[in-house]
Design an enzyme around this catalytic site. Sequence first.
Site, PDB file in Angstrom:
ATOM      1  N   TYR A  24       0.840  -1.199   0.000  1.00 50.97           N
ATOM      2  CA  TYR A  24       0.000   0.000   0.000  1.00 50.97           C
ATOM      3  C   TYR A  24       0.880   1.256   0.000  1.00 50.97           C
ATOM      4  O   TYR A  24       0.622   2.228  -0.719  1.00 50.97           O
ATOM      5  CB  TYR A  24      -0.938   0.007   1.218  1.00 50.97           C
ATOM      6  CG  TYR A  24      -1.771   1.262   1.286  1.00 50.97           C
ATOM      7  CD1 TYR A  24      -2.737   1.518   0.321  1.00 50.97           C
ATOM      8  CD2 TYR A  24      -1.576   2.207   2.294  1.00 50.97           C
ATOM      9  CE1 TYR A  24      -3.482   2.691   0.361  1.00 50.97           C
ATOM     10  CE2 TYR A  24      -2.317   3.372   2.339  1.00 50.97           C
ATOM     11  CZ  TYR A  24      -3.265   3.607   1.373  1.00 50.97           C
ATOM     12  OH  TYR A  24      -4.009   4.765   1.402  1.00 50.97           O
ATOM     13  N   SER A 106      -2.178  14.018   8.220  1.00 48.51           N
ATOM     14  CA  SER A 106      -3.165  13.770   7.161  1.00 48.51           C
ATOM     15  C   SER A 106      -4.587  13.836   7.712  1.00 48.51           C
ATOM     16  O   SER A 106      -4.823  13.515   8.875  1.00 48.51           O
ATOM     17  CB  SER A 106      -2.904  12.379   6.570  1.00 48.51           C
ATOM     18  OG  SER A 106      -4.020  11.924   5.852  1.00 48.51           O
ATOM     19  N   GLN A 127      -3.229  18.638   6.970  1.00 51.76           N
ATOM     20  CA  GLN A 127      -3.672  18.485   5.582  1.00 51.76           C
ATOM     21  C   GLN A 127      -5.159  18.173   5.523  1.00 51.76           C
ATOM     22  O   GLN A 127      -5.668  17.349   6.276  1.00 51.76           O
ATOM     23  CB  GLN A 127      -2.892  17.343   4.910  1.00 51.76           C
ATOM     24  CG  GLN A 127      -3.350  17.022   3.496  1.00 51.76           C
ATOM     25  CD  GLN A 127      -4.259  15.800   3.441  1.00 51.76           C
ATOM     26  OE1 GLN A 127      -4.119  14.885   4.246  1.00 51.76           O
ATOM     27  NE2 GLN A 127      -5.190  15.784   2.497  1.00 51.76           N
ATOM     28  N   TYR A 129      -8.328  17.209   2.705  1.00 54.84           N
ATOM     29  CA  TYR A 129      -8.901  17.018   1.377  1.00 54.84           C
ATOM     30  C   TYR A 129     -10.122  17.918   1.318  1.00 54.84           C
ATOM     31  O   TYR A 129     -10.750  18.190   2.350  1.00 54.84           O
ATOM     32  CB  TYR A 129      -9.334  15.566   1.182  1.00 54.84           C
ATOM     33  CG  TYR A 129      -8.189  14.608   0.979  1.00 54.84           C
ATOM     34  CD1 TYR A 129      -7.403  14.688  -0.165  1.00 54.84           C
ATOM     35  CD2 TYR A 129      -7.894  13.617   1.909  1.00 54.84           C
ATOM     36  CE1 TYR A 129      -6.351  13.807  -0.373  1.00 54.84           C
ATOM     37  CE2 TYR A 129      -6.843  12.734   1.707  1.00 54.84           C
ATOM     38  CZ  TYR A 129      -6.080  12.831   0.562  1.00 54.84           C
ATOM     39  OH  TYR A 129      -5.043  11.968   0.364  1.00 54.84           O
ATOM     40  N   THR A 155      -4.971  19.286  -0.235  1.00 57.91           N
ATOM     41  CA  THR A 155      -4.568  18.364  -1.289  1.00 57.91           C
ATOM     42  C   THR A 155      -5.659  18.327  -2.345  1.00 57.91           C
ATOM     43  O   THR A 155      -6.805  17.964  -2.057  1.00 57.91           O
ATOM     44  CB  THR A 155      -4.312  16.971  -0.689  1.00 57.91           C
ATOM     45  OG1 THR A 155      -3.273  17.117   0.274  1.00 57.91           O
ATOM     46  CG2 THR A 155      -3.897  15.976  -1.751  1.00 57.91           C
ATOM     47  N   ARG A 164      -5.053   1.753  -7.900  1.00 59.40           N
ATOM     48  CA  ARG A 164      -3.806   1.174  -7.380  1.00 59.40           C
ATOM     49  C   ARG A 164      -3.951  -0.345  -7.440  1.00 59.40           C
ATOM     50  O   ARG A 164      -4.527  -0.961  -6.545  1.00 59.40           O
ATOM     51  CB  ARG A 164      -3.585   1.630  -5.945  1.00 59.40           C
ATOM     52  CG  ARG A 164      -3.923   3.107  -5.745  1.00 59.40           C
ATOM     53  CD  ARG A 164      -2.812   3.905  -5.170  1.00 59.40           C
ATOM     54  NE  ARG A 164      -3.226   5.309  -5.122  1.00 59.40           N
ATOM     55  CZ  ARG A 164      -3.715   5.906  -4.044  1.00 59.40           C
ATOM     56  NH1 ARG A 164      -3.824   5.244  -2.906  1.00 59.40           N
ATOM     57  NH2 ARG A 164      -4.056   7.183  -4.092  1.00 59.40           N
ATOM     58  N   LYS A 251      -1.624  21.547  -2.440  1.00 59.86           N
ATOM     59  CA  LYS A 251      -0.742  20.393  -2.733  1.00 59.86           C
ATOM     60  C   LYS A 251      -1.289  19.577  -3.896  1.00 59.86           C
ATOM     61  O   LYS A 251      -2.467  19.205  -3.891  1.00 59.86           O
ATOM     62  CB  LYS A 251      -0.647  19.512  -1.487  1.00 59.86           C
ATOM     63  CG  LYS A 251       0.140  18.225  -1.675  1.00 59.86           C
ATOM     64  CD  LYS A 251       0.378  17.546  -0.340  1.00 59.86           C
ATOM     65  CE  LYS A 251       1.126  16.250  -0.450  1.00 59.86           C
ATOM     66  NZ  LYS A 251       0.330  15.147  -0.951  1.00 59.86           N
ATOM     67  N   HIS A 275       1.442  13.225  -6.162  1.00 62.09           N
ATOM     68  CA  HIS A 275       0.956  12.338  -5.104  1.00 62.09           C
ATOM     69  C   HIS A 275       1.811  11.057  -5.047  1.00 62.09           C
ATOM     70  O   HIS A 275       1.310   9.968  -4.801  1.00 62.09           O
ATOM     71  CB  HIS A 275      -0.521  11.980  -5.352  1.00 62.09           C
ATOM     72  CG  HIS A 275      -1.334  11.847  -4.095  1.00 62.09           C
ATOM     73  ND1 HIS A 275      -2.165  12.826  -3.629  1.00 62.09           N
ATOM     74  CD2 HIS A 275      -1.451  10.835  -3.206  1.00 62.09           C
ATOM     75  CE1 HIS A 275      -2.767  12.417  -2.515  1.00 62.09           C
ATOM     76  NE2 HIS A 275      -2.335  11.211  -2.233  1.00 62.09           N
ATOM     77  N   ARG A 278       0.735   8.114  -7.296  1.00 60.60           N
ATOM     78  CA  ARG A 278      -0.412   7.306  -6.855  1.00 60.60           C
ATOM     79  C   ARG A 278      -1.720   7.712  -7.512  1.00 60.60           C
ATOM     80  O   ARG A 278      -2.747   7.117  -7.250  1.00 60.60           O
ATOM     81  CB  ARG A 278      -0.570   7.416  -5.324  1.00 60.60           C
ATOM     82  CG  ARG A 278       0.616   6.894  -4.579  1.00 60.60           C
ATOM     83  CD  ARG A 278       0.601   7.316  -3.128  1.00 60.60           C
ATOM     84  NE  ARG A 278      -0.320   6.571  -2.290  1.00 60.60           N
ATOM     85  CZ  ARG A 278      -0.076   5.373  -1.798  1.00 60.60           C
ATOM     86  NH1 ARG A 278       1.044   4.755  -2.092  1.00 60.60           N
ATOM     87  NH2 ARG A 278      -0.948   4.778  -1.006  1.00 60.60           N
TER      88      ARG A 278
HETATM   89  C1  FNR Z   1       0.225   9.541   0.572  1.00 65.93           C
HETATM   90  N1  FNR Z   1       0.024  10.875   0.211  1.00 65.93           N
HETATM   91  C2  FNR Z   1      -0.998  11.585   0.814  1.00 65.93           C
HETATM   92  N2  FNR Z   1      -1.154  12.914   0.537  1.00 65.93           N
HETATM   93  C3  FNR Z   1      -2.094  13.633   1.172  1.00 65.93           C
HETATM   94  O1  FNR Z   1      -2.203  14.819   0.920  1.00 65.93           O
HETATM   95  N3  FNR Z   1      -2.916  13.046   2.093  1.00 65.93           N
HETATM   96  C4  FNR Z   1      -2.831  11.728   2.419  1.00 65.93           C
HETATM   97  O2  FNR Z   1      -3.563  11.226   3.258  1.00 65.93           O
HETATM   98  C5  FNR Z   1      -1.861  10.960   1.738  1.00 65.93           C
HETATM   99  N4  FNR Z   1      -1.738   9.618   1.975  1.00 65.93           N
HETATM  100  C6  FNR Z   1      -0.684   8.910   1.455  1.00 65.93           C
HETATM  101  C7  FNR Z   1      -0.484   7.585   1.812  1.00 65.93           C
HETATM  102  C8  FNR Z   1       0.619   6.891   1.352  1.00 65.93           C
HETATM  103  C9  FNR Z   1       0.843   5.477   1.792  1.00 65.93           C
HETATM  104  C10 FNR Z   1       1.551   7.533   0.494  1.00 65.93           C
HETATM  105  C11 FNR Z   1       2.793   6.832   0.009  1.00 65.93           C
HETATM  106  C12 FNR Z   1       1.340   8.838   0.114  1.00 65.93           C
HETATM  107  C13 FNR Z   1       0.951  11.561  -0.700  1.00 65.93           C
HETATM  108  C14 FNR Z   1       2.123  12.158   0.074  1.00 65.93           C
HETATM  109  O3  FNR Z   1       1.726  13.255   0.848  1.00 65.93           O
HETATM  110  C15 FNR Z   1       3.225  12.639  -0.869  1.00 65.93           C
HETATM  111  O4  FNR Z   1       2.686  13.521  -1.817  1.00 65.93           O
HETATM  112  C16 FNR Z   1       3.924  11.503  -1.587  1.00 65.93           C
HETATM  113  O5  FNR Z   1       4.153  10.424  -0.727  1.00 65.93           O
HETATM  114  C17 FNR Z   1       5.249  11.995  -2.141  1.00 65.93           C
HETATM  115  O6  FNR Z   1       5.893  11.015  -2.876  1.00 65.93           O
HETATM  116  P1  FNR Z   1       7.051  10.078  -2.271  1.00 65.93           P
HETATM  117  O7  FNR Z   1       7.986  10.951  -1.495  1.00 65.93           O
HETATM  118  O8  FNR Z   1       6.351   9.111  -1.377  1.00 65.93           O
HETATM  119  O9  FNR Z   1       7.630   9.447  -3.469  1.00 65.93           O
END
Ligand code: FNR
Length: 377
Positions: A24, A106, A127, A129, A155, A164, A251, A275, A278
Site C-alpha cells: 500500500y 493527514s 492536511q 482534502y 490536497t 492502485r 498540494k 501524489h 499514486r
Molecule cells: C500519501 N500521500 C498523501 N497525501 C495527502 O495529501 N494526504 C494523504 O492522506 C496521503 N496519503 C498517502 C499515503 C501513502 C501510503 C503515500 C505513500 C502517500 C501523498 C504524500 O503526501 C506525498 O505527496 C507523496 O508520498 C510523495 O511522494 P514520495 O515521497 O512518497 O515518493
Amino acid sequence: MIISSPSDYREAARRKLPPFLFHYIDGGAYAEHTLRRNVEDWSDVALRQRVLQDMSSLSLETQLFDETLRLPIVLAPVGLTGMYARRGEVQAARAAASRGVPFTLSTVSVCPIEEVAPAIDRPMWFQLYVLRDRGFMKNALERAKAVGVKTLVFTVDMPTPGARYRDAHSGMSGPNAEMRRMIQAMTHPAWAWDVGVRGRPHDLGNVSRYLGKATGLADYIGWLGANFDPSISWKDLQWIRDAWDGPMIIKGVLDPQDARDAVAFGADGIVVSNHGGRQLDGVLSSARALPAIADAVQGDLKILVDSGIRNGLDVVRALALGADAVMLGRAFIYALAARGQAGVGDLLDLFEKEMRVAMTLTGAKSVSALDRTLIVE
Ligand code: FNR
C-alpha cells in the site's frame, strides 16, 4: 539488518510489515511509470562540482511561513500512518520536532489531531482534502485552530482516487481481503503485537470524532470514498481562504497554469506533486515539472516539492531546480515502519549529512545559494 543509507529503510520496512501494508505504501497507480520516473528523474539531475570555495561554514536553516526550519524538509501527510508503527503519527511528529522540521498530519490519520498536536513542541501542519461534507470541513478547521495549527495543506489532486492495482494483489482490497490480512498479520508477529494489538484504536481519528461512532476502518474508508468530490474548483476553497488567517498551501500542482491560478487565488504556497505517482500514471515526474512552475510563479508564493525524493542529494537537486523546501513521503514512512521515532530521526540525520556533503562539493553555503546555476544542463 545494517542501515547505513536512507534507501536501506525500504528493505527494513518490507521485512517488518505485513505485505498488504508494505505494498500500500510502496505502490503507485496503474503500471507505476510515474512512480518509477519520480525517483529516476531526480537522480538524472546533474550538479556542478566546485572546489576550493572555503566551505568551512555551511547553513541548512531556512525560513518558511514565519517558521524556522533546521533543514528545508517537511514530513508529508500520509494516511493511515498509525498502521505502519504504533501510534505512528505521534512518533513521526516527535521525530520531526526533535530535528526542527514540521510534520503534516493527514486528514485520514489514525491518531486524531488532538492526540498529535500536544505531543510536540512546535506547531503541526494539517492536511485537508476538500470533501463534500462541509460540516466535516468546518469541524476540522475549528479543531485545527484549537490545537494551534497555523499552516493548512489542501490536497487537490484527489478529486477521485487513482487505481492502485497492487492493493488487490496484496490483500489491501480485493477478494477475501480481510482473511488474507489476518494471515499476513499472524506471519508478522512483531508488527501484529506492536501495532496490531498495542496500537489500537485503529480508526481514522479525525473522522471518528466527527462522525461520533466507533465503527471499523472499512466504514471510514467508505465514508471517505463517498466524500471525494469531482466537482471541486477554486471557488470551493474560497470560503476557507476567507476564514483562515494562517498560511494555506495547495498540494498537488503539476502544471504552470495551475500554479499561476494558485497565486491568483491567494495561496501562500504550493506543493509540486503527483501524489507520489499514486494518482494519474503517465504525468510528468516532479523533477521535470518543477522548473517550468518555478518560472511561472517567479517567487510569488513558496514552492514545496515532493514525489520521489529519497535522499539528501535529491533535496539539494530540488532546491537547485527552484523549490524552497521538500516534502518527504515514503522516505520517512519506510523509516517509521522499520524503527519508529528513532528511525525517522536517524533518517533526517542521514539526509542532513548528505546535504552537507552535496553543498560542500557544489560550493553552496546556504539554502538560498541553491539555484539553477548549480545545474549542468
Ligand atoms: C500519501 N500521500 C498523501 N497525501 C495527502 O495529501 N494526504 C494523504 O492522506 C496521503 N496519503 C498517502 C499515503 C501513502 C501510503 C503515500 C505513500 C502517500 C501523498 C504524500 O503526501 C506525498 O505527496 C507523496 O508520498 C510523495 O511522494 P514520495 O515521497 O512518497 O515518493
